[in-house]
Design a protein around this motif. Structure first.
Motif, PDB file in Angstrom:
ATOM      1  N   UNK A 317      10.577  15.512  35.373  1.00  0.00           N
ATOM      2  CA  UNK A 317      11.633  14.707  34.493  1.00  0.00           C
ATOM      3  C   UNK A 317      13.187  15.207  34.764  1.00  0.00           C
ATOM      4  N   UNK A 318      13.937  14.768  33.848  1.00  0.00           N
ATOM      5  CA  UNK A 318      15.341  14.776  33.750  1.00  0.00           C
ATOM      6  C   UNK A 318      15.823  15.231  32.359  1.00  0.00           C
ATOM      7  N   UNK A 319      16.521  16.411  32.122  1.00  0.00           N
ATOM      8  CA  UNK A 319      16.807  16.811  30.832  1.00  0.00           C
ATOM      9  C   UNK A 319      17.945  16.137  30.494  1.00  0.00           C
ATOM     10  N   UNK A 320      18.246  16.014  29.000  1.00  0.00           N
ATOM     11  CA  UNK A 320      19.152  15.199  28.493  1.00  0.00           C
ATOM     12  C   UNK A 320      19.625  16.213  27.209  1.00  0.00           C
ATOM     13  N   UNK A 322      20.580  15.169  24.526  1.00  0.00           N
ATOM     14  CA  UNK A 322      20.059  14.241  23.229  1.00  0.00           C
ATOM     15  C   UNK A 322      18.700  14.710  22.964  1.00  0.00           C
ATOM     16  N   UNK A 323      17.911  15.265  23.743  1.00  0.00           N
ATOM     17  CA  UNK A 323      16.464  15.483  23.599  1.00  0.00           C
ATOM     18  C   UNK A 323      16.219  16.515  22.549  1.00  0.00           C
ATOM     19  N   UNK A 324      15.090  16.630  22.000  1.00  0.00           N
ATOM     20  CA  UNK A 324      14.531  17.796  21.197  1.00  0.00           C
ATOM     21  C   UNK A 324      13.422  18.677  21.924  1.00  0.00           C
ATOM     22  N   UNK A 325      13.659  19.969  21.974  1.00  0.00           N
ATOM     23  CA  UNK A 325      12.702  20.709  22.835  1.00  0.00           C
ATOM     24  C   UNK A 325      11.760  21.592  22.072  1.00  0.00           C
ATOM     25  N   UNK A 326      10.599  21.531  22.633  1.00  0.00           N
ATOM     26  CA  UNK A 326       9.610  22.724  22.233  1.00  0.00           C
ATOM     27  C   UNK A 326       9.355  23.666  23.196  1.00  0.00           C
ATOM     28  N   UNK A 327       9.218  24.962  22.526  1.00  0.00           N
ATOM     29  CA  UNK A 327       8.979  26.262  23.434  1.00  0.00           C
ATOM     30  C   UNK A 327       7.528  26.367  23.258  1.00  0.00           C
ATOM     31  N   UNK A 328       6.888  26.547  24.389  1.00  0.00           N
ATOM     32  CA  UNK A 328       5.329  26.798  24.251  1.00  0.00           C
ATOM     33  C   UNK A 328       5.238  27.859  25.126  1.00  0.00           C
ATOM     34  N   UNK A 329       4.237  28.593  24.444  1.00  0.00           N
ATOM     35  CA  UNK A 329       3.775  30.158  24.862  1.00  0.00           C
ATOM     36  C   UNK A 329       2.559  30.119  24.961  1.00  0.00           C
ATOM     37  N   UNK A 330       1.940  30.494  26.167  1.00  0.00           N
ATOM     38  CA  UNK A 330       0.282  30.393  26.219  1.00  0.00           C
ATOM     39  C   UNK A 330      -0.427  29.249  25.466  1.00  0.00           C
ATOM     40  N   UNK A 331      -0.019  28.020  25.680  1.00  0.00           N
ATOM     41  CA  UNK A 331      -0.710  26.944  24.810  1.00  0.00           C
ATOM     42  C   UNK A 331      -0.023  26.702  23.326  1.00  0.00           C
ATOM     43  N   UNK A 332       0.615  27.671  22.828  1.00  0.00           N
ATOM     44  CA  UNK A 332       0.850  27.455  21.389  1.00  0.00           C
ATOM     45  C   UNK A 332       2.384  27.215  21.301  1.00  0.00           C
ATOM     46  N   UNK A 333       2.877  26.451  20.482  1.00  0.00           N
ATOM     47  CA  UNK A 333       4.354  25.877  20.334  1.00  0.00           C
ATOM     48  C   UNK A 333       4.836  27.093  19.156  1.00  0.00           C
ATOM     49  N   UNK A 334       5.903  27.801  19.898  1.00  0.00           N
ATOM     50  CA  UNK A 334       6.434  28.847  19.013  1.00  0.00           C
ATOM     51  C   UNK A 334       7.785  28.340  18.321  1.00  0.00           C
ATOM     52  N   UNK A 335       8.383  27.351  19.046  1.00  0.00           N
ATOM     53  CA  UNK A 335       9.674  26.661  18.562  1.00  0.00           C
ATOM     54  C   UNK A 335       9.596  25.310  18.622  1.00  0.00           C
ATOM     55  N   UNK A 336       9.911  24.411  17.562  1.00  0.00           N
ATOM     56  CA  UNK A 336       9.807  23.153  17.685  1.00  0.00           C
ATOM     57  C   UNK A 336      10.911  22.326  17.279  1.00  0.00           C
ATOM     58  N   UNK A 339      17.597  22.100  19.691  1.00  0.00           N
ATOM     59  CA  UNK A 339      18.615  21.423  20.582  1.00  0.00           C
ATOM     60  C   UNK A 339      19.074  22.197  21.823  1.00  0.00           C
ATOM     61  N   UNK A 340      19.611  21.577  22.786  1.00  0.00           N
ATOM     62  CA  UNK A 340      20.227  22.276  24.011  1.00  0.00           C
ATOM     63  C   UNK A 340      21.585  22.055  23.565  1.00  0.00           C
ATOM     64  N   UNK A 341      22.280  23.362  23.570  1.00  0.00           N
ATOM     65  CA  UNK A 341      23.704  23.359  23.296  1.00  0.00           C
ATOM     66  C   UNK A 341      24.610  23.310  24.488  1.00  0.00           C
ATOM     67  N   UNK A 342      24.060  24.054  25.652  1.00  0.00           N
ATOM     68  CA  UNK A 342      24.919  23.720  26.914  1.00  0.00           C
ATOM     69  C   UNK A 342      24.092  24.182  27.844  1.00  0.00           C
ATOM     70  N   UNK A 361      20.569  27.804  30.476  1.00  0.00           N
ATOM     71  CA  UNK A 361      20.536  27.044  29.364  1.00  0.00           C
ATOM     72  C   UNK A 361      20.793  27.854  27.881  1.00  0.00           C
ATOM     73  N   UNK A 362      21.701  27.359  27.182  1.00  0.00           N
ATOM     74  CA  UNK A 362      21.521  27.845  25.727  1.00  0.00           C
ATOM     75  C   UNK A 362      21.244  26.921  24.794  1.00  0.00           C
TER      76      UNK A 362
END
Length: 397
Positions: A317-320, A322-336, A339-342, A361-362
């Protein structure tokens, strides 16, 4: 024996086969089609009525969502496993401590246990439950500053407090998942009606769905059905009935009602499931748009403050921004939904990153990304109208 109305979902159902339904196992002895004629087999999508010779005479039919065809010993073993699991759940969930209530809780949770065996289980479990009840009551009495040992009236007050605590949830307002959805069911045969209503009951129990069958019957939708649907704000679903008579179609349109007819029974089940999900799910969905792999994590100092910088490679895909991002670690979501700041690709500040790109990415709203984490970007969009046209929910009144 009792006849079961079933619809074949996969494979071919034949007389003489062993089947398992919840905690029951038995052999199919008789099979009838929708016209009431004897048949030897049924193929996918066909509703039939079957009579099963169950292994235990005291067994009550029910307790499972699906009828499974198995070899004899496999069916017996699976039925026993189901009984044991349901018994454990029933006893674990029992809230009161007399034998009748415990037995009732048991039979609500499972089907098919020898009554003498059940009595032995109840007597043993009753002692343990009573001990636990006494401990809870004594503890609560202590917390309330009351004398559990010496004052019977105080003990009664404690019991009342326990009941109040258990009933607190009942005073809350119903959310959409608890508000009832009404159905009026019409079909071509009584056997099909039985198959549909059985499926609805099973689906409602499995999904804790507040679905109510307001009316059911064989034959075309009538002006009376439209009046009932309008008065109760119910949905009309039909099977194998063709188009509506013009007068009925006009009355439905005037009342703002949609009548869903299907010629394949599983399409009808899908319609009912879609109606339920439309009512209980939020009016928007999150579409997965981009996937990144974290390759390294570092920090930079910005205005005397350390800021986490995530080195990542875009896998799909392609980042934007305006998207909201989840951080996934070993199959579990650790941050839901952070936002991408820069984002920087080398010295260049970028707003999009295509597949294969690497960048620093920040993110804002979360620090603690680790090497090896997967970051998934989502786009929020409005949910599609129900059946392509409906946006308004319609609960029973």
């Amino acid at each position: 024996g009792k006849a079961l109305a079933v619809v074949v979902r996969e494979g071919v159902l034949k007389t003489g086969q062993w089947v398992r339904l919840g905690g029951d196992a038995g052999k199919i002895s008789v099979m009838h089609n929708a016209a009431g004629k004897d048949v030897q087999e049924a193929k996918p999508g066909q509703p039939v009525s079957i009579v099963v010779t169950w292994q235990e005479d005291e067994t009550t039919i029910g307790g499972g969502d699906f009828l499974e065809v198995m070899e004899r010993q496999d069916a017996l073993d699976a039925a026993r496993d189901f009984q044991r699991q349901q018994l454990e759940k029933a006893l674990e969930g029992a809230k009161y401590y007399d034998a009748d209530d415990l037995r009732a809780a048991h039979f609500q949770g499972m089907v098919g246990t020898n009554s003498a065996r059940m009595d032995r289980i109840v007597k043993s479990e009753l002692k343990r439950q009573q001990r636990n009840a006494d401990i809870k009551r004594a503890k609560l009495a202590s917390e309330l500053g009351e004398d559990f040992e010496d004052d019977e009236e105080e003990v009664t007050d404690v019991d009342m407090k326990l009941r109040q605590m258990k009933g607190t949830a009942a005073t809350k307002e119903l959310d959409d998942s608890k508000r009832p959805i009404g159905l009026i069911v019409k079909a071509d045969t009584e056997l099909t009606i039985q198959a549909i209503t059985t499926w609805v009951q099973s689906y409602a129990e499995k999904n804790s769905a507040a679905i109510r069958i307001v009316s059911q019957g064989v034959g075309k939708v009538t002006p009376g059905d439209i009046k009932i649907a309008d008065a109760s704000r119910s949905w009309i679903v039909t099977f194998n009935l063709g188009t509506l008579p013009p007068a009925v179609a006009g009355a439905a349109q005037e009342a703002g009602l949609m009548v869903r007819n299907q010629e394949i029974i599983y399409r009808l089940f899908e319609d009912i499931e879609a109606i339920h999900k439309f009512h209980v799910n939020p009016p928007y969905v999150w579409d997965s748009m981009v996937k990144m792999q974290v390759t390294q994590v570092g920090t930079i100092t910005v205005k005397r403050r350390e800021v986490e910088v995530v080195g990542a490679t875009v896998k799909d895909g392609t980042t934007k921004m305006t998207y909201a991002y989840d951080v996934v670690r070993h199959g579990a979501v650790v941050a839901e939904k952070i936002k991408m700041k820069s984002a920087r690709k080398g010295p260049e500040v970028v707003t999009e990153l295509a597949k294969g790109a690497e960048a620093g990415i920040v993110f804002e709203g979360f620090e603690g990304v680790e090497e090896g984490d997967v970051i998934i970007g989502y786009e929020k969009r409005d949910r599609q109208p129900l059946f392509g046209t409906l946006n308004e929910k319609m609960f029973m009144e």
